[in-house]
Design an enzyme around this catalytic site. Structure first.
Site, PDB file in Angstrom:
ATOM      1  N   LYS A  99      26.362  44.863  27.565  1.00 49.05           N
ATOM      2  CA  LYS A  99      25.328  43.816  27.599  1.00 49.05           C
ATOM      3  C   LYS A  99      23.903  44.372  27.518  1.00 49.05           C
ATOM      4  CE  LYS A  99      27.871  40.791  27.126  1.00 49.05           C
ATOM      5  NZ  LYS A  99      27.697  40.124  25.850  1.00 49.05           N
ATOM      6  N   GLY A 101      22.597  45.629  24.647  1.00 42.98           N
ATOM      7  CA  GLY A 101      22.043  45.427  23.304  1.00 42.98           C
ATOM      8  C   GLY A 101      22.722  46.377  22.320  1.00 42.98           C
TER       9      GLY A 101
END
Ligand SMILES: Nc1ncnc2c1ncn2[C@@H]1O[C@H](COP(=O)(O)OS(=O)(=O)O)[C@@H](OP(=O)(O)O)[C@H]1O
Length: 342
Positions: A99, A101
C-alpha cells in the site's frame, strides 16, 4: 480505469509482420520495437500470480486488417514467432511496502525501454521459495541487451527470510522500497481488507490491545508493516544502504516525475520517464501515464489504487501518529531521509 493499449485500426502493417513483432507481456501488452499493443480489458493488471494469461491475438485487434495468409518461414518447424531475448533473474526488486505505491512505481518504470517487469506478484521470496530459482526465472519477461528485469512483491519487506534469500540469489540485487506514512498506510491496508471481508471488526478495535491505556496492537499486520525501522534492520544485515532506494509514496503522487527520476538514476538507466509522461487525472485524483507513440491510450492505475479510505476517529489517528513517531525518526536517521510524516 486500467486501460490496455490497442492497435490502430486500418494499420498498413501486414499481419505477418505484426506476428513477428508482437510478444505480449504478462499484462497482455506488446512492447517490442514500438510494436502494436494487445487489447487488454479492465483490471487486466492482474495482481494474482498464476492466473491464466489473457488470450492475446499476436496480430492485435485488427478486424479490418487485410486477411493475407502469414508467409511461411524458411524452416518448416517454425509455426510460432521466434522468441526474442532471454529470461533472466531480476537484477532489481520492488520489495515493499504494501500500500506504499508499489504498483505505480512498477507501471511507471516499465514504460522505460531498458526495463522489463513482471506484471504479477510472484511472491517467490516469501510463499514460493520452495519452487526454486528456475521456476522463478521462468516467470520473468524476456530481455535483450542490457535491459533490466524487475518484479515487485510488497510483502518481501516484512518477510524475515527475504533479505537472506535475495542475497543468496545475487548480492548485487538493487532494492526499491516505496514507503508511505505508516498511519495512512495502515488505513489503506484496512480499507482493502474491508472491501473483501466486510464483517471484520473496526479499525479502531483492531488497532489497540487496550485503547483506554493507549496500548497499540503491534502484532496486527496493518500496524506491524509500518514499523519500517525494525524491518529495515533485517535488510541491512545483508545489503548496504547504497543498494536500497527509498521512494516516498507521498511525493510519488505530487511529483511522479521527480521520484521516477530517482528510480531511473538508481537503476542506472537514462532519465527517459519525465514530467512529459504524466498528467493529473482529475476524476481519478492521481497522476496517470500519458499516451505515447507505443502506448496509444492514457493509463491510470486500476480501481483498487486510490480508493476512498474508511473514516477513522481522529483521536485514534493521533494515538497512532504518536505510536509511530519514534520508529519513524529512527527510520529517517537510518536511511538519511526525512519523509515528514510527523
Ligand atoms: N498514480 C497513482 N495512481 C493510483 N494510486 C497511486 C498512484 N500513486 C500512488 N498511489 C497509491 O498507491 C497505493 C496503493 O499502493 P500499492 O500499489 O503499493 O498497493 S499494493 O500493496 O500493491 O496493494 C494507493 O493507495 P490508496 O490510495 O490507499 O488506495 C495510492 O494512494
Amino acid at each position: 480505469m486500467d486501460n490496455g493499449g490497442q492497435w490502430k485500426r486500418g494499420s498498413s502493417r501486414p499481419r505477418w509482420l505484426l506476428s513477428l513483432l508482437c510478444c505480449c507481456d504478462d499484462l497482455g501488452r506488446s512492447r517490442l520495437l514500438g510494436a502494436p499493443r494487445c487489447l487488454r480489458g479492465p483490471g487486466a493488471g492482474g495482481q494474482k500470480l498464476l492466473q491464466k494469461s489473457r488470450a492475446c491475438d499476436p496480430a492485435g485487434p485488427t478486424p479490418s486488417a487485410p486477411a493475407a495468409p502469414a508467409p511461411r518461414l524458411a524452416s518448416a518447424n517454425h509455426s510460432a514467432p521466434p522468441k526474442l531475448g532471454t529470461k533472466r533473474l531480476p537484477q532489481a526488486l520492488i520489495v515493499g511496502v504494501k500500500k506504499g505505491g508499489t504498483r505505480a512505481v512498477l507501471e511507471f518504470i516499465r514504460a522505460h525501454p531498458d526495463v522489463r517487469a513482471l506484471g504479477t506478484e510472484p511472491h517467490f521470496f516469501d510463499r514460493n521459495y520452495g519452487r526454486g530459482l528456475d521456476w522463478y526465472r521462468s516467470l520473468m519477461p524476456r530481455t535483450v541487451g542490457g535491459q533490466i528485469t524487475l518484479e515487485k512483491t510488497p510483502s518481501y519487506f516484512v518477510t524475515q527470510e527475504a533479505p537472506r534469500r535475495i542475497f543468496n540469489m545475487s548480492r548485487d540485487t538493487k532494492l526499491i522500497v516505496v514507503v508511505r506514512n505508516p498511519v495512512t498506510r495502515a488505513i489503506s491496508d484496512y480499507t482493502q481488507t474491508l472491501s473483501k471481508k466486510p464483517d471484520i471488526p473496526t479499525f479502531e478495535g483492531l488497532s489497540f490491545r487496550n485503547r483506554t491505556l493507549g496500548l497499540v496492537d503491534a502484532s496486527w499486520n496493518a500496524i506491524r508493516i509500518g514499523l519500517y525501522a525494525l524491518h529495515l534492520e533485517s535488510w541491512l544485515r545483508y545489503f548496504p544502504l547504497a543498494q536500497m532506494l527509498f521512494v516516498s509514496g507521498e511525493r510519488l503522487i505530487v511529483d511522479p516525475a521527480g521520484e521516477m527520476g530517482r528510480v531511473q538514476d538508481f537503476l542506472g538507466v537514462k532519465r527517459l520517464i519525465t514530467d512529459k509522461h504524466f498528467y493529473f487525472n482529475k476524476t481519478k485524483g492521481f497522476p496517470c501515464l500519458k499516451k505515447t507513440a507505443s502506448s496509444l491510450l492514457p493509463r491510470c492505475l486500476g480501481k483498487s489504487k486510490g480508493r476512498t479510505h474508511v473514516q477513522i476517529d481522529p483521536e485514534v489517528i493521533d494515538q497512532l501518529r504518536e505510536f509511530y513517531r519514534p520508529y519513524n525518526i529512527k527510520f529517517y536517521e537510518a536511511v538519511g531521509q526525512d519523509f515528514r510524516w510527523e
